[in-house]
Motif scaffolding. Structure first.
Motif, PDB file in Angstrom:
ATOM      1  N   THR A 227       0.871  -1.171   0.000  1.00 16.90           N
ATOM      2  CA  THR A 227       0.000   0.000   0.000  1.00 16.90           C
ATOM      3  C   THR A 227       0.906   1.218   0.000  1.00 16.90           C
ATOM      4  OG1 THR A 227      -1.705  -1.204   1.238  1.00 16.90           O
ATOM      5  CG2 THR A 227      -1.814   1.212   1.240  1.00 16.90           C
ATOM      6  N   LEU A 228       0.675   2.114  -0.943  1.00 15.64           N
ATOM      7  CA  LEU A 228       1.550   3.270  -1.103  1.00 15.64           C
ATOM      8  C   LEU A 228       1.055   4.448  -0.269  1.00 15.64           C
ATOM      9  CD1 LEU A 228       1.981   2.962  -4.971  1.00 15.64           C
ATOM     10  CD2 LEU A 228       3.572   2.204  -3.199  1.00 15.64           C
ATOM     11  N   ARG A 229       1.978   5.324   0.062  1.00 13.91           N
ATOM     12  CA  ARG A 229       1.609   6.483   0.876  1.00 13.91           C
ATOM     13  C   ARG A 229       0.548   7.324   0.164  1.00 13.91           C
ATOM     14  NH1 ARG A 229       7.063   6.674   0.817  1.00 13.91           N
ATOM     15  NH2 ARG A 229       7.154   8.670  -0.280  1.00 13.91           N
ATOM     16  N   TYR A 230       0.700   7.468  -1.131  1.00 13.28           N
ATOM     17  CA  TYR A 230      -0.285   8.163  -1.968  1.00 13.28           C
ATOM     18  C   TYR A 230       0.057   7.885  -3.418  1.00 13.28           C
ATOM     19  CZ  TYR A 230       3.466  11.712  -1.837  1.00 13.28           C
ATOM     20  OH  TYR A 230       4.670  12.362  -1.883  1.00 13.28           O
ATOM     21  N   GLY A 231      -0.758   8.401  -4.330  1.00  7.59           N
ATOM     22  CA  GLY A 231      -0.540   8.172  -5.750  1.00  7.59           C
ATOM     23  C   GLY A 231       0.334   9.240  -6.373  1.00  7.59           C
ATOM     24  N   GLU A 232      -0.039   9.682  -7.563  1.00 12.38           N
ATOM     25  CA  GLU A 232       0.753  10.722  -8.219  1.00 12.38           C
ATOM     26  C   GLU A 232       0.797  11.997  -7.376  1.00 12.38           C
ATOM     27  OE1 GLU A 232       0.833  10.738 -12.855  1.00 12.38           O
ATOM     28  OE2 GLU A 232      -1.221  10.241 -12.280  1.00 12.38           O
ATOM     29  N   ASN A 233      -0.277  12.231  -6.632  1.00 15.73           N
ATOM     30  CA  ASN A 233      -0.367  13.407  -5.767  1.00 15.73           C
ATOM     31  C   ASN A 233      -0.852  12.984  -4.384  1.00 15.73           C
ATOM     32  OD1 ASN A 233       0.082  15.591  -7.895  1.00 15.73           O
ATOM     33  ND2 ASN A 233      -1.641  14.464  -8.785  1.00 15.73           N
ATOM     34  N   PRO A 234      -0.552  13.777  -3.354  1.00 12.29           N
ATOM     35  CA  PRO A 234      -0.892  13.375  -1.976  1.00 12.29           C
ATOM     36  C   PRO A 234      -2.366  13.135  -1.712  1.00 12.29           C
ATOM     37  CG  PRO A 234       0.759  15.107  -1.948  1.00 12.29           C
ATOM     38  CD  PRO A 234       0.304  14.977  -3.374  1.00 12.29           C
ATOM     39  N   HIS A 235      -3.256  13.724  -2.517  1.00 13.01           N
ATOM     40  CA  HIS A 235      -4.685  13.518  -2.259  1.00 13.01           C
ATOM     41  C   HIS A 235      -5.218  12.248  -2.933  1.00 13.01           C
ATOM     42  CE1 HIS A 235      -4.493  15.822  -6.064  1.00 13.01           C
ATOM     43  NE2 HIS A 235      -5.584  15.144  -6.397  1.00 13.01           N
ATOM     44  N   GLN A 236      -4.352  11.482  -3.601  1.00  9.91           N
ATOM     45  CA  GLN A 236      -4.782  10.266  -4.289  1.00  9.91           C
ATOM     46  C   GLN A 236      -4.264   9.024  -3.565  1.00  9.91           C
ATOM     47  OE1 GLN A 236      -3.169  12.169  -8.169  1.00  9.91           O
ATOM     48  NE2 GLN A 236      -4.532  10.553  -8.898  1.00  9.91           N
ATOM     49  N   GLY A 237      -5.192   8.137  -3.192  1.00  5.15           N
ATOM     50  CA  GLY A 237      -4.791   6.858  -2.622  1.00  5.15           C
ATOM     51  C   GLY A 237      -4.188   5.971  -3.697  1.00  5.15           C
ATOM     52  N   ALA A 238      -3.347   5.015  -3.306  1.00  3.89           N
ATOM     53  CA  ALA A 238      -2.689   4.169  -4.306  1.00  3.89           C
ATOM     54  C   ALA A 238      -2.153   2.899  -3.680  1.00  3.89           C
ATOM     55  CB  ALA A 238      -1.548   4.930  -4.973  1.00  3.89           C
ATOM     56  N   ALA A 239      -1.933   1.907  -4.507  1.00  6.27           N
ATOM     57  CA  ALA A 239      -1.315   0.641  -4.088  1.00  6.27           C
ATOM     58  C   ALA A 239      -0.562   0.067  -5.277  1.00  6.27           C
ATOM     59  CB  ALA A 239      -2.376  -0.344  -3.595  1.00  6.27           C
ATOM     60  N   PHE A 240       0.371  -0.820  -4.989  1.00  2.00           N
ATOM     61  CA  PHE A 240       1.190  -1.466  -6.015  1.00  2.00           C
ATOM     62  C   PHE A 240       0.879  -2.954  -6.009  1.00  2.00           C
ATOM     63  CE2 PHE A 240       5.756  -2.878  -7.184  1.00  2.00           C
ATOM     64  CZ  PHE A 240       5.424  -2.933  -8.534  1.00  2.00           C
ATOM     65  N   TYR A 241       0.554  -3.499  -7.182  1.00  2.00           N
ATOM     66  CA  TYR A 241       0.233  -4.917  -7.320  1.00  2.00           C
ATOM     67  C   TYR A 241       1.222  -5.590  -8.266  1.00  2.00           C
ATOM     68  CZ  TYR A 241      -4.244  -4.089  -5.046  1.00  2.00           C
ATOM     69  OH  TYR A 241      -5.212  -3.782  -4.131  1.00  2.00           O
ATOM     70  N   ARG A 242       1.585  -6.827  -7.965  1.00  2.00           N
ATOM     71  CA  ARG A 242       2.410  -7.628  -8.856  1.00  2.00           C
ATOM     72  C   ARG A 242       1.512  -8.561  -9.666  1.00  2.00           C
ATOM     73  NH1 ARG A 242       5.689  -8.095  -3.998  1.00  2.00           N
ATOM     74  NH2 ARG A 242       7.570  -6.822  -4.213  1.00  2.00           N
ATOM     75  N   ASP A 243       1.878  -8.769 -10.929  1.00  2.00           N
ATOM     76  CA  ASP A 243       1.047  -9.615 -11.782  1.00  2.00           C
ATOM     77  C   ASP A 243       1.494 -11.072 -11.806  1.00  2.00           C
ATOM     78  OD1 ASP A 243       3.285  -9.689 -13.397  1.00  2.00           O
ATOM     79  OD2 ASP A 243       2.418  -8.502 -15.022  1.00  2.00           O
ATOM     80  N   GLY A 244       2.546 -11.390 -11.055  1.00  2.00           N
ATOM     81  CA  GLY A 244       2.981 -12.780 -10.961  1.00  2.00           C
ATOM     82  C   GLY A 244       3.963 -13.211 -12.030  1.00  2.00           C
ATOM     83  N   SER A 245       4.277 -12.335 -12.981  1.00  2.00           N
ATOM     84  CA  SER A 245       5.246 -12.695 -14.018  1.00  2.00           C
ATOM     85  C   SER A 245       6.655 -12.613 -13.433  1.00  2.00           C
ATOM     86  CB  SER A 245       5.127 -11.772 -15.225  1.00  2.00           C
ATOM     87  OG  SER A 245       5.609 -10.472 -14.914  1.00  2.00           O
ATOM     88  N   ASP A 246       7.603 -13.243 -14.119  1.00  2.00           N
ATOM     89  CA  ASP A 246       8.980 -13.228 -13.639  1.00  2.00           C
ATOM     90  C   ASP A 246       9.857 -12.260 -14.431  1.00  2.00           C
ATOM     91  OD1 ASP A 246       9.024 -14.572 -16.024  1.00  2.00           O
ATOM     92  OD2 ASP A 246      10.069 -16.351 -15.294  1.00  2.00           O
ATOM     93  N   ARG A 247       9.258 -11.294 -15.112  1.00  2.00           N
ATOM     94  CA  ARG A 247      10.020 -10.322 -15.885  1.00  2.00           C
ATOM     95  C   ARG A 247      10.859  -9.470 -14.935  1.00  2.00           C
ATOM     96  NH1 ARG A 247       9.823  -8.359 -21.021  1.00  2.00           N
ATOM     97  NH2 ARG A 247      10.457  -6.201 -21.409  1.00  2.00           N
ATOM     98  N   PRO A 248      12.187  -9.449 -15.111  1.00  2.00           N
ATOM     99  CA  PRO A 248      13.018  -8.641 -14.216  1.00  2.00           C
ATOM    100  C   PRO A 248      12.647  -7.164 -14.303  1.00  2.00           C
ATOM    101  CG  PRO A 248      14.372 -10.164 -15.480  1.00  2.00           C
ATOM    102  CD  PRO A 248      13.006 -10.177 -16.104  1.00  2.00           C
TER     103      PRO A 248
END
Length: 530
Positions: free
Chosen positions: A217-238
């Motif tokens: 879970t990210l502190r915020y998105g592109e700007n502080p008023h936007q919530g955000a999270a980072f998801y992995r798609d399960g691929s092994d691409r470096p």
């Protein structure tokens, strides 16, 4: 009416990934929970000395069809789906001798891992789980009374929940487990449908699904008023999703986006042919270079636009060494990503507590780009990743003057960089390094002008007599609609140009190049990047 606390008296466990299984089974057995299981899971529990009943004993049917059919039975799904405070449901259970199941622990056949291993189609199909998703959906639907666990990471939370509630689960806990289970089955089905569309060569399936697993879970998105999270798609691409972070504070939304852009760009340059460095700011390269050493490549990239490089992202195509690390550490840098880093290089960055150092273990293959998708109102766009590349021998010379060998090498270099610059894109390059980049303008002439202005600014900062644009080559991500862009390039001292061609005014553009004494080559391929 759902009860808040539901005691666990019977649990069905059927897992492909046996991690943590015995500890969980032991904890349940110690609370007097009756354990029911299938195949290899039951065997593992039994070998640990714990009492367990086979599902076949409950259903009265043996596992059959090589294990394809074992839990698809009313005794199992009736025990999971029965509403506990519905008299008709309880009467049906009693009439058919079906006992309720209070806890389901299931993780699925390793379909994604099988596909990632490059297994043949038949093996991939055999690893499509049927009974597991069916049970997960049944239990999750009836979460008012049934707890369902599909992630190994939730085993500890389950045992903690039982300890807090004297062997029972709360409604809030079951709700959380339920949407996790539905998310898992949705992601599983998305993986199967995406693989199948590719395996059976269907480029535009009627329905398209994408899925991921929460990485942070990210502190915020592109700007502080936007919530955000980072998801992995399960691929092994470096890359940024699979890299190990050796130090530094948590990555932000913009860090992740820019680091991905930087690493995908630097991967265009095979480390076997020499070191390369890309510096990214706001998803655009502000400097890219190759060189005899990683340090030389970094310095040349940095000298393209020192102002923009401040607070940027640095990507390298080889193992980060101590000398390069020292040079990078001289200015504020947000993220450095490389296939690996020496201990000495990591020690240099240790004093920079906010600098994030990522090692990816390898480079992504630029010839194999994953699908990209972008949300629009009411839908999303999907396309193949831009894996387009053009070999020098495939370039078409359209001017009277042929490019020199040095110009051809720089044209090929600039073309690879232009692919990663927001449109409209113009890249000035000389001696395997960018010397000016014009990005993201509504007018191609404006991008041409901006790139030249940046080159002039760096000439002044570096104390050069002339702008490095003089004697440079230029790449354009798309065709020149008019001759004015060529005239501006020639006026800035460019000697050769690479572009896709295909404009209605190609003849005028080529004539302008001839009049200025430029060499021009066409790729027949454009690289719009919006």
């Amino acid at each position: 009416m759902p009860a808040d606390l539901v005691p666990i008296t019977r649990a069905l466990l059927s897992v492909s990934d046996k991690t943590g299984l015995l500890d969980l089974a032991r904890a349940l057995a110690e609370r007097g929970v009756e354990l029911v299981s299938t195949g290899g899971t039951a065997q593992a529990i039994r070998q640990a000395g714990l009492p367990v009943r086979d599902v076949a004993e409950l259903t009265g049917f043996p596992e059959m069809l090589d294990g394809r059919v074992k839990t698809l039975h009313p005794v199992v799904h009736g025990g999971l789906l029965a509403v506990r405070d519905a008299e008709s449901h309880q009467a049906a259970l009693a009439a058919h001798g079906i006992g309720p199941i209070d806890l389901l622990v299931v993780n699925l056949y390793p379909f994604e891992a099988t596909v990632a291993s490059g297994a043949p189609v038949a093996d991939c199909i055999e690893n499509i789980d049927i009974g597991g998703p069916a049970m997960l959906r049944s239990a999750a639907k009836n979460h008012a009374f049934v707890a369902v666990v599909t992630d190994v990471e939730d085993y500890a939370a389950l045992t903690d929940e039982l300890a807090r509630n004297d062997g029972a689960t709360s409604l809030a806990f079951r709700r959380r487990l339920a949407f996790t289970a539905f998310g898992r089955t949705a992601a599983y089905d998305a993986a199967v449908s995406t693989w199948m569309a590719g395996a059976y060569e269907e480029p535009t399936p009627r329905r398209r699904a994408f899925a991921g697993t929460l990485a942070q879970t990210l502190r915020y998105g592109e700007n502080p008023h936007q919530g955000a999270a980072f998801y992995r798609d399960g691929s092994d691409r470096p890359g940024v999703a699979t890299a190990r972070q050796l130090q530094g504070k948590e990555l932000s939304y913009n860090n992740i986006n820019d680091t991905d852009a930087a690493y995908e760009l630097v991967a265009e340059f095979d480390p076997a042919t020499g070191p390369a460095c890309a510096i990214i700011k706001h998803a655009n390269p502000c400097g890219v270079a190759t060189g005899p050493s990683l340090l030389d490549a970094y310095r040349a990239a940095f000298d393209c636009d020192r102002t923009s490089a401040f607070g940027g992202i640095v990507a390298l195509n080889r193992t980060l060494d101590e000398e390069t690390a020292k040079a990078i550490a001289e200015i504020f840098t947000e993220v450095v990503i490389a296939p690996d880093a020496t201990e000495a290089a990591a020690a240099v960055f240790a004093a920079k507590k906010n600098l994030r150092l990522l090692v990816a273990g390898g480079l992504p293959d630029p010839a194999r780009k994953p699908l990209t998708f972008r949300q629009v109102s009411g839908g999303f766009l999907v396309q193949d990743g831009d894996a387009g590349r053009v070999a020098i021998e495939d370039l078409k010379v359209v001017t009277k003057r042929q490019p020199t060998a040095r110009e051809l090498a720089d044209l090929a270099f600039a073309w690879r960089v232009a692919k990663h610059v927001k449109s409209n894109a113009i890249v000035y390059a000389k001696d395997g390094a960018t010397v000016g980049v014009g990005a993201g303008q509504m007018s191609r002439v404006d991008s041409t002008t901006i790139g030249a202005l940046k080159a002039e600014r760096m000439a002044a900062e570096l104390g050069l007599g002339d702008s490095p644009a003089k004697g440079a080559v230029a790449a354009s991500d798309a065709f020149f609609p008019f001759a004015d862009g060529i005239e501006v390039l020639a006026g800035n001292g460019v000697t050769a140009v690479i572009q896709p061609g295909g404009s209605m005014r190609d003849a005028e553009v080529i004539a302008a190049a001839d009049a200025a004494g430029l060499a021009m080559v066409l790729t027949g391929m454009r690289h719009f990047r919006h």
